[in-house]
Scaffold this motif. Sequence first.
Motif, PDB file in Angstrom:
ATOM      1  N   UNK A  67       0.799  -1.221   0.000  1.00  0.00           N
ATOM      2  CA  UNK A  67       0.000   0.000   0.000  1.00  0.00           C
ATOM      3  C   UNK A  67       0.826   1.262   0.000  1.00  0.00           C
ATOM      4  N   UNK A  68       1.879   1.292  -0.818  1.00  0.00           N
ATOM      5  CA  UNK A  68       2.779   2.446  -0.845  1.00  0.00           C
ATOM      6  C   UNK A  68       3.007   2.906  -2.276  1.00  0.00           C
ATOM      7  N   UNK A 173      -3.182   2.782   5.440  1.00  0.00           N
ATOM      8  CA  UNK A 173      -2.056   1.922   5.062  1.00  0.00           C
ATOM      9  C   UNK A 173      -0.806   2.202   5.887  1.00  0.00           C
ATOM     10  N   UNK A 174      -0.877   3.159   6.813  1.00  0.00           N
ATOM     11  CA  UNK A 174       0.270   3.453   7.667  1.00  0.00           C
ATOM     12  C   UNK A 174       1.249   4.447   7.085  1.00  0.00           C
ATOM     13  N   UNK A 175       0.915   5.066   5.935  1.00  0.00           N
ATOM     14  CA  UNK A 175       1.803   6.052   5.301  1.00  0.00           C
ATOM     15  C   UNK A 175       1.388   7.447   5.777  1.00  0.00           C
ATOM     16  N   UNK A 176       1.847   7.806   6.966  1.00  0.00           N
ATOM     17  CA  UNK A 176       1.343   8.993   7.649  1.00  0.00           C
ATOM     18  C   UNK A 176       1.729  10.278   6.927  1.00  0.00           C
ATOM     19  N   UNK A 177       2.973  10.394   6.505  1.00  0.00           N
ATOM     20  CA  UNK A 177       3.395  11.626   5.828  1.00  0.00           C
ATOM     21  C   UNK A 177       2.640  11.821   4.520  1.00  0.00           C
ATOM     22  N   UNK A 178       2.450  10.744   3.768  1.00  0.00           N
ATOM     23  CA  UNK A 178       1.690  10.857   2.521  1.00  0.00           C
ATOM     24  C   UNK A 178       0.257  11.295   2.822  1.00  0.00           C
ATOM     25  N   UNK A 179      -0.316  10.758   3.878  1.00  0.00           N
ATOM     26  CA  UNK A 179      -1.669  11.156   4.265  1.00  0.00           C
ATOM     27  C   UNK A 179      -1.718  12.653   4.543  1.00  0.00           C
ATOM     28  N   UNK A 180      -0.757  13.130   5.316  1.00  0.00           N
ATOM     29  CA  UNK A 180      -0.741  14.560   5.665  1.00  0.00           C
ATOM     30  C   UNK A 180      -0.623  15.422   4.411  1.00  0.00           C
ATOM     31  N   UNK A 364      -3.627   0.738  10.213  1.00  0.00           N
ATOM     32  CA  UNK A 364      -4.203   1.538  11.294  1.00  0.00           C
ATOM     33  C   UNK A 364      -5.076   0.679  12.207  1.00  0.00           C
ATOM     34  N   UNK A 365      -5.919  -0.154  11.614  1.00  0.00           N
ATOM     35  CA  UNK A 365      -6.788  -0.990  12.437  1.00  0.00           C
ATOM     36  C   UNK A 365      -6.015  -2.132  13.074  1.00  0.00           C
ATOM     37  N   UNK A 366      -4.994  -2.640  12.402  1.00  0.00           N
ATOM     38  CA  UNK A 366      -4.167  -3.681  13.006  1.00  0.00           C
ATOM     39  C   UNK A 366      -3.466  -3.140  14.252  1.00  0.00           C
ATOM     40  N   UNK A 367      -3.053  -1.881  14.199  1.00  0.00           N
ATOM     41  CA  UNK A 367      -2.405  -1.263  15.355  1.00  0.00           C
ATOM     42  C   UNK A 367      -3.374  -1.208  16.540  1.00  0.00           C
ATOM     43  N   UNK A 368      -4.618  -0.853  16.235  1.00  0.00           N
ATOM     44  CA  UNK A 368      -5.609  -0.801  17.313  1.00  0.00           C
ATOM     45  C   UNK A 368      -5.879  -2.200  17.871  1.00  0.00           C
TER      46      UNK A 368
END
Length: 376
Positions: A67-68, A173-180, A364-368
């Motif tokens: 997912x990158x 997908x855990x790509x925080x900077x791309x999200x921002x 994100x949900x796996x982290x939770x």
Amino acid sequence: MGRGLRSVRTARGWSQERLIYEMERYARQHLADIASTASLKTYVSEWENGKRPISERYASILRPLLGVTDAELRGEAEKLAPPQADGYDDLLSRIDSARSIGDSMVQTFLDQTELLRTMDRQMGAAGLVDQMTGHLASMEDALTFAVLPGTRRPIATALAGAATLAAWQALDAGSVERAWRHYELAKRAAQDADAPLYLAHAMGEQAYVLRDAGRPEMAVELIRDAQRTHAERHSPRLTAWLSAAEAELCAAADMRDDARRALERAEASLPDGTEARDADMVSIFLNHGHLARWRGNVLAMLGDSTAMEELYAALDTVDPSFVRARSGLHSDLTQAHLARGEMEEARSHIQQARLLANRTGSVRYRRRVELLTGRL
């Protein structure tokens, strides 16, 4: 080069062995030809140590699998086009092309966004990175060379909605900077389009990045700023959505009374009926059934015993195609049962939450799920 692959692999919590297993499974599902397991072990090690470049053959597997984007996979900055000394003819050609974009092309952009939204809801965001990246690039390119306001506004509005969706997918997908960065793109596009609903929605979702990063108080400030931004032009459904989001973010910040008041405002603002989408803005899904699920989530975070009834009612009515939402519901129920010391029920729901999070590839949900598992 290898830092990119290593970073996104570890963000998913995968070992090198798990990555190889997933590559082999992906290859079988898509009838792709890849090297043997022994060779892949060598390749992955060499990719991550910078001793071997990732060929396009394997990058085309790794991008949707993890997912990158290509730049994130390779740990590189996005490359800019080289300077061009005599590019006026090309510039004018692109301006003329953008000027000729009509309603049908804008509708094509919107239809593509809707298709990607549906695929994301049912299958998860990880496999859509290439499609979404190309989709945003096409709209950004069209907007860049659209000169006159009558041409720019509809393109910018379409881009604002698509960029907000892309940001949420990147966050999932855990790509925080791309999200921002996508949220910032969405906000700029909404401002360009004079579309306050899309601007407020992008700000509201962006607040979740701050919450997930451990800044819940700042997230509350941002969601409240979103509510104040051209509030007189917000639709009732968006107003309800922003209030519900504020309730969740206040609960995360342990602002208990504020959370309850925000829930009351959400309930009061939401239009009656089963319709979930707004005629003025299709980017949000919210009716009284969705709000009941959201209220259950907030009450579970507050440790309120009434959360259980809300959550089980929502579980019975949630659309089966909302796979990620169901994962969230099972996580909420895990939290609610844990608060009551009902460990067996909590274990049952966390198992379902894990299966659904893995199905969508949601980091994100796996982290939770892992955080809740640690409490069992």
